[in-house]
Design a protein around this motif. Structure first.
Motif, PDB file in Angstrom:
ATOM      1  N   ARG A 143       0.891  -1.179  -0.109  1.00 36.60           N
ATOM      2  CA  ARG A 143       0.008   0.200  -0.166  1.00 36.60           C
ATOM      3  C   ARG A 143       0.991   1.165   0.127  1.00 36.60           C
ATOM      4  N   SER A 155       1.577  -4.650   2.984  1.00 35.98           N
ATOM      5  CA  SER A 155       0.030  -4.495   3.442  1.00 35.98           C
ATOM      6  C   SER A 155      -0.818  -5.808   3.679  1.00 35.98           C
ATOM      7  N   ILE A 162      -7.271  -2.884   2.131  1.00 38.05           N
ATOM      8  CA  ILE A 162      -8.151  -2.473   0.776  1.00 38.05           C
ATOM      9  C   ILE A 162      -9.390  -2.184   0.955  1.00 38.05           C
ATOM     10  N   ASP A 202     -10.456   2.767  -3.302  1.00 40.29           N
ATOM     11  CA  ASP A 202      -8.992   2.866  -3.529  1.00 40.29           C
ATOM     12  C   ASP A 202      -8.535   2.724  -4.699  1.00 40.29           C
ATOM     13  N   THR A 241      -1.817  -0.777  -3.907  1.00 39.96           N
ATOM     14  CA  THR A 241      -3.138  -0.101  -3.562  1.00 39.96           C
ATOM     15  C   THR A 241      -2.938   1.187  -2.920  1.00 39.96           C
ATOM     16  N   GLY A 242      -3.627   2.137  -3.086  1.00 37.14           N
ATOM     17  CA  GLY A 242      -3.568   3.558  -2.356  1.00 37.14           C
ATOM     18  C   GLY A 242      -4.790   4.347  -2.254  1.00 37.14           C
TER      19      GLY A 242
END
Length: 431
Positions: A186, A200, A205, A209, A231-232
């Motif tokens: 992440r 992460s 999640i 995202d 992801t972010g």
């Protein structure tokens, strides 16, 4: 420099078969045939890049924390590990003279109580050229087998993440399947760089995202068996400028989606562009042509998408999509990141996408843009921290025609945050 070091260390971990995280000391000890930490409590280990070398003394910049003074013992075992190798038995013995500034190494030996120095009995090296080669291979694989979109659902029980990818041709849905061996990272809340991403879990999640996955697709292309997922959360702001402080690198924007004033920092990594009027009008016409009739922002049925009427922006407007008044944009209505539109570079019919065209525009500064109060902007930003706030990833001005044409800014812009990252870049495999 710290971010670059972290990226090199990540590759060091990758090529020795532990890409998910920095290898534990126990793993290294087992691979090297050493005894456990319990038997050698004074043994310290560190992974980092060489900042300076003076004879047998090395200044090591670790993945985190202060620099470490390393003294390579005369009897130290120094090995070069070939890219892709996972077993130290195949490593090549070298001397301390073969080490160079910038090389990624792992050192092991008695450490000082303050953790600021190590008397290295073992040094494992992967050269800069080898790290670069591995990096290129991974980047190419992300481009070849990568898929980016916005998370619309997460099924923790099955390990499946559903993402949507929106382009001018419409929205497509993909299923990303994770397994126990899937590497999940992440992005840090104050960075869009891949090298700053942290290990992460699937539980981290969430819907909304941004996600990019690398793996093999099913025959119909609708499913991906992910080897790696990153992801972010990247807030999307579309609104009007309230104030600009070019010297401080800060911007205050009234977001028409949240109705809040958003403070954004501009850094050397921020991408700032002014979209030429003609380009903005062409995209506005293309957007209106892609919107189904009857939907706010759609082009009138009697006008072709590329007709003068559509291109001029004189038709196809509605109260929801906003209006121009005195050259200032008044708002585009609902939409934004929650709509799931920033799909990471989707293309329609093979034509260059918005993200690609942006990359060809000259870079600008806040001073170059000469933003004034009331000017319309679109910003993709980092999530930010309570103390540090958000940092602009991409800031666009000259966007009034596009925002007027779009029922939601996210569907129109398709801004992808990955363009600044070191690894999951490119726009491939988004169809």
């Amino acid at each position: 420099m710290k971010a670059k070091n972290a990226f090199l260390v990540t590759f060091l971990c990758t090529v020795i078969g532990t890409a998910a995280a920095v290898p534990s000391p126990a793993n290294f000890s087992a691979a090297a045939g050493q005894t456990s930490d319990a038997a050698q409590p004074a043994i310290a280990k560190s992974i980092g890049t060489i900042k300076a070398i003076n004879g047998n003394r090395i200044t090591l910049s670790p993945q985190s924390g202060p620099e470490i003074a390393v003294t390579v013992a005369e009897s130290a075992r120094i090995l070069r590990l070939a890219p892709g190798e996972k077993d130290l038995k195949s490593a090549t013995p070298i001397s301390v003279q073969d080490l160079q500034v910038g090389d990624a190494i792992r050192v092991r030996g008695p450490g000082a109580a303050d953790a600021k120095s190590i008397n290295a009995l073992e040094v494992i090296l992967i050269t800069r050229s080898a790290v670069a080669a591995v990096g290129d291979q991974i980047r190419q694989d992300w481009q070849k087998r990568g898929l980016g979109g916005v998370v619309t659902a997460v099924d923790a029980a099955s390990g499946t993440i559903t993402i949507s990818v929106t382009g001018f041709a419409g929205t497509k849905t993909f299923a990303v399947h994770t397994a126990k061996n899937t590497v999940i990272r992440r992005y840090a809340p104050d960075s869009v760089k891949f090298e700053d991403a942290k290990p992460s879990t699937l539980q981290d999640i969430h819907t909304g995202d941004q996600l990019r996955a690398r793996g093999n697709r099913s025959a119909d292309g609708s499913e991906v068996a992910a080897d790696e997922v990153v992801t972010g959360k990247f807030p999307y702001v579309e609104g009007t400028v309230k104030s600009v402080d070019a010297s401080a690198g800060t911007l205050s924007v009234q977001d028409v989606l949240s109705k809040k004033t958003v403070q954004v920092k501009i850094t050397a990594d921020s991408q700032l562009h002014k979209i030429p009027t003609e380009m903005a009008q062409r995209f506005a016409a293309r957007i209106r042509g892609a919107v189904p009739p009857g939907i706010p922002g759609a082009a009138p049925s009697q006008s072709a998408p590329n007709s003068p009427a559509a291109a001029s922006g004189s038709s196809g407007q509605s109260a929801q999509t906003g209006a121009a008044s005195g050259g200032k944009w008044q708002g585009s209505g609902a939409g934004g990141a929650a709509a799931g539109g920033m799909g990471g570079g989707a293309r329609a019919g093979g034509a260059p996408d918005f993200q690609q065209l942006l990359s060809r525009l000259p870079a600008s500064t806040l001073a170059d843009l000469n933003l004034q109060k009331g000017d319309a902007v679109i910003i993709l930003a980092t999530e930010g921290t309570p103390s540090g706030g958000s940092t602009a990833i991409t800031l666009l001005s000259g966007v009034e025609p596009i925002l007027q044409a779009a029922p939601s800014g996210s569907q129109a812009m398709m801004l992808a945050p990955w363009s600044l990252g070191a690894t999951p870049g490119g726009d491939a495999a988004t169809q």
